[in-house]
Design a protein around this motif. Structure first.
Motif, mmCIF file in Angstrom:
data_model
loop_
_atom_site.group_PDB
_atom_site.id
_atom_site.type_symbol
_atom_site.label_atom_id
_atom_site.label_comp_id
_atom_site.label_asym_id
_atom_site.label_seq_id
_atom_site.Cartn_x
_atom_site.Cartn_y
_atom_site.Cartn_z
ATOM 1 N N MET A 72 -48.551 -3.479 11.606
ATOM 2 C CA MET A 72 -49.872 -3.911 11.129
ATOM 3 C C MET A 72 -49.785 -4.332 9.667
ATOM 4 O O MET A 72 -49.250 -3.624 8.826
ATOM 5 N N ALA A 73 -50.284 -5.542 9.349
ATOM 6 C CA ALA A 73 -50.226 -6.048 7.978
ATOM 7 C C ALA A 73 -51.360 -5.466 7.158
ATOM 8 O O ALA A 73 -52.502 -5.389 7.627
ATOM 9 N N PHE A 74 -51.043 -5.051 5.946
ATOM 10 C CA PHE A 74 -52.057 -4.513 5.056
ATOM 11 C C PHE A 74 -52.429 -5.568 4.029
ATOM 12 O O PHE A 74 -51.581 -6.374 3.612
ATOM 13 N N PRO A 75 -53.680 -5.578 3.573
ATOM 14 C CA PRO A 75 -54.070 -6.528 2.528
ATOM 15 C C PRO A 75 -53.245 -6.297 1.276
ATOM 16 O O PRO A 75 -52.846 -5.167 0.973
ATOM 17 N N PRO A 76 -52.964 -7.346 0.502
ATOM 18 C CA PRO A 76 -52.200 -7.175 -0.735
ATOM 19 C C PRO A 76 -53.013 -6.411 -1.769
ATOM 20 O O PRO A 76 -54.244 -6.321 -1.689
ATOM 21 N N LYS A 77 -52.329 -5.846 -2.748
ATOM 22 C CA LYS A 77 -53.020 -5.188 -3.850
ATOM 23 C C LYS A 77 -53.784 -6.231 -4.651
ATOM 24 O O LYS A 77 -53.218 -7.256 -5.060
ATOM 25 N N LEU A 78 -55.050 -5.984 -4.882
ATOM 26 C CA LEU A 78 -55.902 -6.927 -5.604
ATOM 27 C C LEU A 78 -56.283 -6.349 -6.964
ATOM 28 O O LEU A 78 -56.734 -5.211 -7.055
ATOM 29 N N THR A 79 -56.095 -7.154 -8.004
ATOM 30 C CA THR A 79 -56.477 -6.756 -9.360
ATOM 31 C C THR A 79 -57.290 -7.882 -9.968
ATOM 32 O O THR A 79 -56.784 -8.998 -10.144
ATOM 33 N N LEU A 80 -58.550 -7.602 -10.282
ATOM 34 C CA LEU A 80 -59.409 -8.605 -10.907
ATOM 35 C C LEU A 80 -59.419 -8.408 -12.415
ATOM 36 O O LEU A 80 -59.740 -7.328 -12.915
ATOM 37 N N TYR A 81 -59.078 -9.456 -13.122
ATOM 38 C CA TYR A 81 -59.171 -9.466 -14.575
ATOM 39 C C TYR A 81 -60.473 -10.170 -14.942
ATOM 40 O O TYR A 81 -60.663 -11.346 -14.629
ATOM 41 N N PHE A 82 -61.382 -9.429 -15.570
ATOM 42 C CA PHE A 82 -62.712 -9.942 -15.861
ATOM 43 C C PHE A 82 -63.060 -9.706 -17.317
ATOM 44 O O PHE A 82 -62.447 -8.870 -17.999
ATOM 45 N N SER A 83 -64.046 -10.448 -17.780
ATOM 46 C CA SER A 83 -64.615 -10.197 -19.097
ATOM 47 C C SER A 83 -66.105 -9.966 -18.922
ATOM 48 O O SER A 83 -66.756 -10.690 -18.157
ATOM 49 N N PRO A 84 -66.680 -8.966 -19.573
ATOM 50 C CA PRO A 84 -68.111 -8.704 -19.410
ATOM 51 C C PRO A 84 -68.951 -9.933 -19.705
ATOM 52 O O PRO A 84 -68.758 -10.609 -20.714
ATOM 53 N N LYS A 85 -69.846 -10.259 -18.778
ATOM 54 C CA LYS A 85 -70.810 -11.359 -18.850
ATOM 55 C C LYS A 85 -70.194 -12.722 -18.537
ATOM 56 O O LYS A 85 -70.931 -13.706 -18.379
ATOM 57 N N ALA A 86 -68.889 -12.838 -18.457
ATOM 58 C CA ALA A 86 -68.266 -14.137 -18.188
ATOM 59 C C ALA A 86 -68.498 -14.560 -16.744
ATOM 60 O O ALA A 86 -69.048 -13.814 -15.931
ATOM 61 N N CYS A 87 -68.058 -15.776 -16.409
ATOM 62 C CA CYS A 87 -68.216 -16.262 -15.034
ATOM 63 C C CYS A 87 -67.434 -15.411 -14.043
ATOM 64 O O CYS A 87 -67.666 -15.491 -12.835
ATOM 65 N N SER A 88 -66.529 -14.579 -14.537
ATOM 66 C CA SER A 88 -65.792 -13.655 -13.674
ATOM 67 C C SER A 88 -66.711 -12.665 -12.981
ATOM 68 O O SER A 88 -66.313 -12.018 -12.006
ATOM 69 N N LEU A 89 -67.952 -12.556 -13.453
ATOM 70 C CA LEU A 89 -68.924 -11.685 -12.793
ATOM 71 C C LEU A 89 -69.082 -12.062 -11.325
ATOM 72 O O LEU A 89 -69.244 -11.183 -10.468
ATOM 73 N N ALA A 90 -69.032 -13.347 -11.004
ATOM 74 C CA ALA A 90 -69.186 -13.777 -9.612
ATOM 75 C C ALA A 90 -68.064 -13.221 -8.740
ATOM 76 O O ALA A 90 -68.310 -12.713 -7.637
ATOM 77 N N SER A 91 -66.832 -13.301 -9.213
ATOM 78 C CA SER A 91 -65.692 -12.766 -8.460
ATOM 79 C C SER A 91 -65.768 -11.252 -8.357
ATOM 80 O O SER A 91 -65.403 -10.668 -7.326
ATOM 81 N N HIS A 92 -66.245 -10.614 -9.402
ATOM 82 C CA HIS A 92 -66.412 -9.156 -9.408
ATOM 83 C C HIS A 92 -67.416 -8.749 -8.324
ATOM 84 O O HIS A 92 -67.173 -7.819 -7.541
ATOM 85 N N ILE A 93 -68.528 -9.472 -8.257
ATOM 86 C CA ILE A 93 -69.533 -9.196 -7.227
ATOM 87 C C ILE A 93 -68.961 -9.451 -5.839
ATOM 88 O O ILE A 93 -69.159 -8.650 -4.910
#
Length: 232
Positions: free
Chosen positions: A1-22
């Motif tokens: 059974m394949a497991f999902p890869p380890k995911l690490t989100l690099y974000f900055s508070p208030k930046a557009c990365s908020l969408a990926s965080h959500i």
């Protein structure tokens, strides 16, 4: 059974990365969120530049690989967790409409805000040019917000009747419209406001906002900030 890869989100508070965080929080995938505060110039540190040489956020670590650009990251997250319904299924017109939205948000909406917040990116160091870019962008922002209002129509969400990563992306820029640097009257946007209220009401969204604001307590629409404060 394949497991999902380890995911690490690099974000900055208030930046557009908020969408990926959500999107990650909504997906229920396991991930680690790592703050890279742009205002503190942490994105220009040697350690982060090894992850993303452009110094931009978001970046998503996928095992040993790194994915950049919000549109790509949002699509990847949605497809990694198809049961979450974060994007319509491939091959449908709704799916194409979602990509149409995200291209427009990235290429038009984000650029307009950046022209206000970081005018020197386009104007260089000349003060008169910086002022001219900023003032033009403020006028353009009113047009952009009216276009969002028209595009939303009467649906509860941007793509049909279900929450998607498009709504998370639009939510970011709704919050940006309350930034003190705008300093201009913006048009009424009741449909956009109603969409943002629906997105904000989602538990995953509130968890992400609380997490990011623990790093840096950035501005939110007053009603959102009050609701988060009362929940603490």
């Amino acid at each position: 059974m394949a497991f999902p890869p380890k995911l690490t989100l690099y974000f900055s508070p208030k930046a557009c990365s908020l969408a990926s965080h959500i999107a990650l929080e909504e997906s229920r995938l396991l991930y680690e969120a790592v703050s890279v505060d742009i205002r503190a110039q942490e994105n220009m540190s040697p350690a982060y530049l090894k992850i993303n040489p452009s110094g931009a956020v978001p970046a998503l670590g996928i095992g040993d690989a790194v994915l950049t650009e919000s549109h790509a990251i949002l699509t990847y997250i949605a497809d990694l967790a198809p049961e979450s319904g974060l994007l319509p299924r491939p091959g449908t017109l709704a799916r194409v409409r979602a990509h149409e939205w995200m291209n427009w948000i990235s290429g038009t909406m984000h650029v307009t805000y950046r022209s206000i917040f970081r005018s020197q990116t386009y104007a260089g160091d000349e003060p008169h040019a910086i002022a001219a870019v900023r003032e033009h962008a403020k006028k353009k922002l009113a047009k952009v917000l009216r276009e969002v209002e028209d595009r939303l129509g009467t649906s509860d969400y941007a793509v049909g009747g279900q929450f998607s990563v498009v709504d998370a992306y639009l939510f970011v820029f709704y919050t940006w419209s309350f930034d003190e640097r705008i300093q201009t009257k913006l048009p009424d946007r009741p449909r956009y406001a109603a969409l943002a209220e629906r997105v904000f009401a989602r538990p995953a969204v509130r968890r992400v906002l609380a997490r990011e604001r623990a790093v840096r307590a950035y501005e939110l629409p007053p009603s959102f900030a009050q609701a988060l404060s009362e929940a603490q």
